[in-house]
Design an enzyme around this catalytic site. Structure first.
Site, PDB file in Angstrom:
ATOM      1  N   CYS A 128       2.271   3.224   9.905  1.00 33.74           N
ATOM      2  CA  CYS A 128       2.618   4.966   8.950  1.00 33.74           C
ATOM      3  C   CYS A 128       3.559   5.556  10.127  1.00 33.74           C
ATOM      4  CB  CYS A 128       1.391   5.433   8.613  1.00 33.74           C
ATOM      5  SG  CYS A 128       1.477   7.148   7.791  1.00 33.74           S
ATOM      6  N   PRO A 169       1.381  -1.072   0.285  1.00 42.77           N
ATOM      7  CA  PRO A 169      -0.210   0.244   0.165  1.00 42.77           C
ATOM      8  C   PRO A 169       0.893   0.660  -0.029  1.00 42.77           C
ATOM      9  CG  PRO A 169       0.288  -1.140   2.293  1.00 42.77           C
ATOM     10  CD  PRO A 169       1.239  -1.762   1.215  1.00 42.77           C
ATOM     11  N   MET A 170       0.855   2.395  -0.899  1.00 41.57           N
ATOM     12  CA  MET A 170       1.612   2.696  -0.990  1.00 41.57           C
ATOM     13  C   MET A 170       0.620   4.579  -1.189  1.00 41.57           C
ATOM     14  SD  MET A 170       5.168   2.046  -2.307  1.00 41.57           S
ATOM     15  CE  MET A 170       4.170   1.505  -3.915  1.00 41.57           C
ATOM     16  N   ALA A 171       0.370   5.345  -0.131  1.00 41.77           N
ATOM     17  CA  ALA A 171      -0.346   6.607  -0.243  1.00 41.77           C
ATOM     18  C   ALA A 171       0.150   7.215  -1.523  1.00 41.77           C
ATOM     19  CB  ALA A 171      -0.466   7.628   0.954  1.00 41.77           C
ATOM     20  N   ASN A 178       8.259  -7.649   4.329  1.00 39.83           N
ATOM     21  CA  ASN A 178       8.579  -6.198   3.398  1.00 39.83           C
ATOM     22  C   ASN A 178      10.090  -5.583   3.906  1.00 39.83           C
ATOM     23  OD1 ASN A 178       6.957  -3.116   4.136  1.00 39.83           O
ATOM     24  ND2 ASN A 178       7.650  -3.288   1.702  1.00 39.83           N
ATOM     25  N   GLY A 179      10.279  -5.111   3.038  1.00 36.17           N
ATOM     26  CA  GLY A 179      11.334  -3.655   3.474  1.00 36.17           C
ATOM     27  C   GLY A 179      12.528  -3.765   2.799  1.00 36.17           C
ATOM     28  N   ASP A 180      12.739  -3.559   1.555  1.00 38.58           N
ATOM     29  CA  ASP A 180      13.971  -3.090   1.012  1.00 38.58           C
ATOM     30  C   ASP A 180      14.232  -4.106  -0.086  1.00 38.58           C
ATOM     31  OD1 ASP A 180      14.989  -0.857   2.617  1.00 38.58           O
ATOM     32  OD2 ASP A 180      16.741  -2.000   4.208  1.00 38.58           O
ATOM     33  N   GLY A 203       6.897  -2.313  -1.987  1.00 38.06           N
ATOM     34  CA  GLY A 203       6.942  -1.229  -2.697  1.00 38.06           C
ATOM     35  C   GLY A 203       7.886  -0.553  -2.877  1.00 38.06           C
ATOM     36  N   ARG A 204       9.050   0.119  -3.397  1.00 37.35           N
ATOM     37  CA  ARG A 204       9.336   1.406  -3.632  1.00 37.35           C
ATOM     38  C   ARG A 204       9.886   0.985  -4.805  1.00 37.35           C
ATOM     39  NH1 ARG A 204      12.783   3.725   1.265  1.00 37.35           N
ATOM     40  NH2 ARG A 204      12.814   1.085   1.705  1.00 37.35           N
TER      41      ARG A 204
HETATM   42  C1  LIG Z   1       4.799   6.610  -0.795  1.00 34.74           C
HETATM   43  C2  LIG Z   1       4.755   5.948  -0.007  1.00 34.74           C
HETATM   44  C3  LIG Z   1       3.446   5.757   0.607  1.00 34.74           C
HETATM   45  C4  LIG Z   1       3.492   4.709   1.137  1.00 34.74           C
HETATM   46  N1  LIG Z   1       2.218   4.641   1.813  1.00 34.74           N
HETATM   47  C5  LIG Z   1       1.899   3.485   3.134  1.00 34.74           C
HETATM   48  C6  LIG Z   1       0.597   3.280   3.374  1.00 34.74           C
HETATM   49  O1  LIG Z   1      -0.761   4.013   2.744  1.00 34.74           O
HETATM   50  N2  LIG Z   1       0.360   2.285   4.183  1.00 34.74           N
HETATM   51  C7  LIG Z   1       1.507   1.360   4.663  1.00 34.74           C
HETATM   52  O2  LIG Z   1       0.711   0.890   5.029  1.00 34.74           O
HETATM   53  N3  LIG Z   1       1.977   1.777   4.351  1.00 34.74           N
HETATM   54  C8  LIG Z   1       3.201   2.597   2.975  1.00 34.74           C
HETATM   55  N4  LIG Z   1       4.276   2.846   2.437  1.00 34.74           N
HETATM   56  C9  LIG Z   1       5.248   2.110   3.570  1.00 34.74           C
HETATM   57  C10 LIG Z   1       5.695   0.576   2.571  1.00 34.74           C
HETATM   58  O3  LIG Z   1       3.628   0.098   2.433  1.00 34.74           O
HETATM   59  C11 LIG Z   1       6.256  -0.340   2.626  1.00 34.74           C
HETATM   60  O4  LIG Z   1       6.252  -0.719   3.803  1.00 34.74           O
HETATM   61  C12 LIG Z   1       7.576   0.381   2.601  1.00 34.74           C
HETATM   62  O5  LIG Z   1       7.954   1.302   1.734  1.00 34.74           O
HETATM   63  C13 LIG Z   1       9.010  -0.476   2.953  1.00 34.74           C
HETATM   64  O6  LIG Z   1       8.823  -1.447   1.624  1.00 34.74           O
HETATM   65  P1  LIG Z   1       9.954  -0.978   0.474  1.00 34.74           P
HETATM   66  O7  LIG Z   1      11.241  -1.086   0.801  1.00 34.74           O
HETATM   67  O8  LIG Z   1       9.739  -2.631  -0.371  1.00 34.74           O
HETATM   68  O9  LIG Z   1       9.514   0.428   0.338  1.00 34.74           O
HETATM   69  C14 LIG Z   1       4.444   4.028   2.022  1.00 34.74           C
HETATM   70  C15 LIG Z   1       5.766   4.281   1.113  1.00 34.74           C
HETATM   71  C16 LIG Z   1       6.280   4.467   0.169  1.00 34.74           C
HETATM   72  C17 LIG Z   1       7.303   4.344  -0.337  1.00 34.74           C
END
Ligand SMILES: Cc1cc2nc3c(=O)[nH]c(=O)nc-3n(C[C@H](O)[C@H](O)[C@H](O)COP(=O)(O)O)c2cc1C
Length: 321
Positions: A101, A17-19, A201-203, A225-226
């Site tokens: 969050c 999920p990414m806002a 999750n993460g990285d 995510g990213r």
């Molecule tokens: C732009 C952005 C928006 C995010 N919005 C949410 C969100 O709405 N809800 C949530 O649980 N996590 C949110 N996250 C966190 C991601 O879901 C995820 O936990 C975090 O980016 C780590 O994963 P990654 O290393 O694969 O990016 C957001 C992350 C980013 C970068």
């Protein structure tokens, strides 16, 4: 194929999920690229209860390929239960609860990662939501507020006791925001202690990282995510590597631009040209990441204010900038 509660999940690669990013167009592309489960952007419980148009739009999952999780944030158990019921009627296959969050605006209101400081409230929230809906309830959390208060093991246990059907751990604490590294050993520890599925999750930056995370932690699924920004291809590549060991070639510039074009077209159909083009600036900026001349073309992208200009830029990039 595996299950969260009674919901069939076709594979172990999920879109985070990414806002401001994981909107309907993004989710559709993620699914088309092979992702097993998508989540909405985080949805405010009060916005749903008071039928705010903006919130309802964010939670609109009509017509999307199931399964889709609606993620809620809030701090009051009863309101979260009420919002979850609404999300269920909107078609959510799962309800995910945001307990991670780190954004000050959210935390100030006692929601998101602020809940990590109040495990008994977390318990009440999971309990209330689980009672309110029939669909599986899941929890997404960070590892704690800071390194002195790492309570993900406790929260994971509480979530399971209260009927959550899976837990996602972004293995960073709140104070880290996005700095440092996710500590995957925490995912491994959590997995060892829970019977419900654990989503790591993460990285994860590439498909190989997903394989590494599963091997190192034993997690049931990975959430990306990213690394998926401007790159929905990563979902299919990761599924393929996990399931068959095959490394899929990186998409060509032309394939990337065709994907960006489709995202723009979908986005226009959901949000209208004005908003879609402006939001597409950041997405297209991500799609061109790493391409020669990307910095220069980004300047042009950021000035595009109608779809014709944006599509012209996409064509230009496709033809070699
Ligand atoms: C732009 C952005 C928006 C995010 N919005 C949410 C969100 O709405 N809800 C949530 O649980 N996590 C949110 N996250 C966190 C991601 O879901 C995820 O936990 C975090 O980016 C780590 O994963 P990654 O290393 O694969 O990016 C957001 C992350 C980013 C970068």
């Amino acid at each position: 194929m595996f299950k969260i509660g009674d919901v069939n999940i076709p594979n172990r690669v999920f879109a985070a999920p990414m806002a401001g990013v994981a909107d309907k167009a993004f989710r559709i592309l993620a699914k088309e690229c092979g992702c097993g489960l998508v989540y909405t952007e985080m949805i405010n419980d009060m916005g749903l209860i008071y039928k705010q148009a903006r919130t309802e739009k964010l939670a609109d999952i009509k017509g999307e390929m199931p399964p889709v999780a609606i993620q809620l944030f809030g701090s009051d158990p009863e309101r979260m239960g009420e919002a979850a019921q609404i999300a269920e009627t909107m078609g959510a296959d799962l309800i995910d609860l945001n307990m991670g969050c780190p954004t000050p605006k959210i935390v100030r209101n006692g929601a998101g990662a602020a809940l990590l400081n109040d495990i008994s409230r977390c318990r009440q929230i999971v309990r209330a939501v689980n009672r309110a809906v029939k669909v599986p309830v899941t929890v997404k959390m960070r590892s704690g507020w800071d390194q002195e208060h790492l309570n993900y093991m406790e929260l994971g246990g509480v979530a399971e006791q209260e009927g959550a059907k899976a837990v996602t751990l972004h293995a960073r604490d709140r104070m880290q925001f996005y700095s440092g590294h996710a500590d995957w050993s925490q995912i491994a520890r959590l997995k060892k202690n829970l019977s419900i599925p654990v989503i790591g999750n993460g990285d994860i930056t590439c498909p190989g990282d997903a394989v590494k995370m599963i091997n190192e932690t034993g997690c049931d699924a990975v959430m990306i995510g990213r690394a998926s920004l401007g790159n929905p291809f990563i979902f299919g590549q990761t599924v393929e590597l996990l399931e068959t060991g095959t490394v899929i070639d990186a998409p060509t510039v032309s394939e990337r631009m065709d994907m960006a074009k489709r995202q723009l077209t979908l986005s226009i159909s959901f949000k209208g040209e004005y908003t879609a083009v402006r939001e597409m600036r950041k997405h297209l900026g991500w799609y061109v990441k790493g391409m020669p001349g990307a910095a220069h073309i980004r300047l042009e992208i950021n000035q595009a204010s109608d779809s014709k200009t944006m599509l012209g830029l996409i064509e230009k990039i496709k033809n070699g900038l």
